[in-house]
Structure formats: C-alpha cells, structure tokens
Design a protein around this motif. Sequence first.
Motif, mmCIF file in Angstrom:
data_model
loop_
_atom_site.group_PDB
_atom_site.id
_atom_site.type_symbol
_atom_site.label_atom_id
_atom_site.label_comp_id
_atom_site.label_asym_id
_atom_site.label_seq_id
_atom_site.Cartn_x
_atom_site.Cartn_y
_atom_site.Cartn_z
ATOM 1 N N ARG A 27 7.071 -4.454 2.811
ATOM 2 C CA ARG A 27 8.081 -5.504 2.597
ATOM 3 C C ARG A 27 9.501 -4.920 2.622
ATOM 4 N NH1 ARG A 27 7.527 -10.778 2.790
ATOM 5 N NH2 ARG A 27 8.853 -11.108 0.984
ATOM 6 N N SER A 56 0.345 -6.386 6.551
ATOM 7 C CA SER A 56 0.302 -7.033 5.233
ATOM 8 C C SER A 56 -1.001 -7.806 5.010
ATOM 9 C CB SER A 56 1.487 -7.994 5.073
ATOM 10 O OG SER A 56 2.711 -7.291 5.142
ATOM 11 N N THR A 80 7.650 -8.546 -4.605
ATOM 12 C CA THR A 80 7.615 -8.719 -3.148
ATOM 13 C C THR A 80 8.801 -9.553 -2.663
ATOM 14 O OG1 THR A 80 6.174 -10.656 -3.381
ATOM 15 C CG2 THR A 80 5.103 -8.532 -2.982
ATOM 16 N N VAL A 109 6.673 -15.974 1.000
ATOM 17 C CA VAL A 109 5.846 -15.253 0.027
ATOM 18 C C VAL A 109 5.939 -15.872 -1.370
ATOM 19 C CG1 VAL A 109 5.676 -13.015 -1.173
ATOM 20 C CG2 VAL A 109 5.795 -13.080 1.296
ATOM 21 N N ILE A 151 -1.185 -13.455 -4.326
ATOM 22 C CA ILE A 151 -0.897 -12.015 -4.266
ATOM 23 C C ILE A 151 -1.317 -11.353 -5.571
ATOM 24 C CG2 ILE A 151 0.985 -10.302 -4.214
ATOM 25 C CD1 ILE A 151 2.397 -12.136 -2.180
ATOM 26 N N LEU A 195 1.924 -2.641 0.078
ATOM 27 C CA LEU A 195 2.490 -3.937 0.446
ATOM 28 C C LEU A 195 3.998 -3.954 0.178
ATOM 29 C CD1 LEU A 195 2.046 -6.920 1.371
ATOM 30 C CD2 LEU A 195 1.761 -7.494 -1.045
ATOM 31 N N LEU A 196 4.414 -3.425 -0.988
ATOM 32 C CA LEU A 196 5.843 -3.363 -1.315
ATOM 33 C C LEU A 196 6.610 -2.504 -0.318
ATOM 34 C CD1 LEU A 196 5.960 -3.023 -5.226
ATOM 35 C CD2 LEU A 196 6.490 -5.036 -3.849
#
Length: 396
Positions: free
Chosen positions: A102, A89, A47, A26, A33, A98-99
């Motif tokens: 993750r 994702s 992230t 990432v 992102i 998204l966080l």
Amino acid sequence: MMKGNKLLIFILTVGVFGILNTEMGVIGLLPSIADHFNVSIPTAGLTVSLFALAIAISGPTMPLLLSGINRKKVMLLVLGVFVSGNIASIFVTNFTLLLIIRIALALFHPVYCSMAFTVAASSAKPEEAPKAVSKVFIGISAGMVAGVPIASFIDSAVSYEMAMGFFAIVNAFVLFATWMFVPSMPVQERQSYGEQLAVLKKSIIWVSIAAVILLNSSVFGVYSYIAEYLENVTHMSPSIISLTLFVFGGANIIGNIVAGRVLTNNPVKSILVFPLLLSVVYILLFFTGGFAITMVIITFLWGLLAGGIMANINQYLISSSAPEAPDFANGLFISACNVGTTLGSAMGGLFISRMGTQSVVLVGILSLLLSIIVILLRYYMHSASKQFSESAIAHD
C-alpha cells in the motif's frame, strides 16, 4: 474540445478513478481486512492512514523526479505498478506485507494524478483549462465517493479477494486504454529540478498551500464524521444514512462541473464565494442538523460546494501560483490536500471527544474563516505583484 482530446480526458478521468479507488475503496473493506489478517479494526485502518501519509510525503517529490520523462511512459509505469500491487494485495497473507504494498502504491499515486491534471489543462485552450481539469476531477470524486460502496458491495456479495481484484481490473483497463489510445507525450522543454523548486521561493505559493490545507480541513474535518453525526445528532437509520451519503457524492460530482465552469468565467470571485457559501451551509447544519429532511437538503448543498472546493478551487489556487512548473505544482496540491485531510480529521476527532458530536461542525466553520483570511491575503499579494509587473513594463 476535439474528439481525440475528449477520449484523452475520458481515459484520464477513469485513470484517476482507478487510482483513488485503490486509495479510498479499502475503507469499505476494513472489517474484512481485519478478519482476513486477524488484526483489529484500528490496525486495519493503517491501510488508509499510511497510504495518505505516504501521498503527503511523495506529493512534492515523485512528480518532480519524473517530470522530464515522456508522460505516456510515466503513466504506463504508474498504472503497471498499481495493477501489480493490486494483484499482489489479493494473494498476500501477511498484514505487514500488505502495508508495504500500500505504501509503495501511495508513492506513485501523486505522479499519475498530477500528470493527469497537467495533461488535461494542456489539451485545452488556456481559458478552457479549468473546465478540462474539472472533468478529470469527476474521476476523483467518483473514486472517493463510489469506491467505498462498490468495494463493500463486491466484498459482501462475492468475496474480499474479488473486491481487491476490482481495483486491479479498473487500473488494467486504463493501462490498456493508455497504451492503445494515448499519444506519445515527450516533454518539450525539460525543466531542471532547480527551476521547478524555485517556485518555493515565491511567497504566494506558500499562502496558496496554507489556503488549500485549511479548505480541505474544513471539508474533511466534518465529512470524516458525517456517518456518526447523522446517527447521533440527526437520528437517521443506517439505510437513510447510506442514501444521504450518496446524495453528498452525487452533489460532489455536480460541484466539480459547476466549479470548472465558474472558474473559467470568473476565478477570483469563485475562490472566495465557494468558502463563504459553505460557511453559511455549516452554520445551517449546526442549528438544524437534528431534522432529517433539512439535513438531506443541506447535505446536497454541502456536497455541491465541497466538490468545487476540494478539487477545482484547491487545484487552481496552487497551479495558478506556479504556472511555470505545472507537474511540481500539482504534486504540491495533492500533498497539501492530504495534509489538510489529516489535520481536519484529527481536529474533528478532538472536538467530538471534548464537546460532543455536534461540535464537529465548528471545525469546518473555523477552518473556513481562516481560509477566507488567507485567500484575501493571497488576492492582495497577487494584485500587488501584478501592479509591480505592469509598473516595471511601463518604465521599460
């Protein structure tokens, strides 16, 4: 090593590559992102940082909670979570979601990695265990070093979604291979949580954790800012910087293999010699970092030693301190490494802001000097404990 064991080690190696690729890859996607979710680069960086923080927290706990379950089932569970999380994702449109995804993945990260080390070690003869574990660590090095440029390349050549999809594809491949080729691995002697937690009463485990934190800090305190160092101190062009980083990555993988062999032959000497040699390399780096050709050579030596330290030596320090609870010990190892990475990066940033880019090397040197003192203390404690045990046996 038998043919079946070689296949098992290969699957575990690709497995940890997929897990580390999800974590580190990432980094190469942060600009995309930021654009995709309309957030700043520092916010996109959450992230990575929140992933590492979640690993540090879950490292000692999640492997412990799942330690009594059939290891194949646990591996399939973790890989299934990673495939699902990676696919989610791709399609998620909210940055907070998204966080959350993750962080959820990060909680399961130490489970697969700690189990992979344990299974690799138990698949070989006790004296060959460090060599078997070193092969799995190749996957970690590849995930850390190759994951970033691969994800970045797919992102620029195809799309952000396809780059995220690459993480899912690797994990899906390992999920299938594990289901098809890894035998059922029920836990023969289930240890209670109390028995495993009892290793925390041993002073040597805490000394080993301190050594691992300092050793990882010594590597990442400098490596986190290597691109900036090469640009501002060595005055390299972007293309040469990329090439130099690949030199570091290749040397890292070689260092894993070398460390696995020397640990098998002489573990006591190895855990002291590697940090001492890296100290010398950092001193050379501090005084000759302005010369490009010298820097490439130093980066190769640095990668070689860092590869051995970050993986094999750190893992050996903790696993050999608590052989009676291998899964829990490997969880502690992963957690300690992430604490060291966070501490080193923070100290490196502090030194740069106060004294300039070149001073970041001092973080590495200071961390190594402290780690050598702690390793010598650990050696003294181990020797004293061994003498006490032999004396007790003699009296019996």
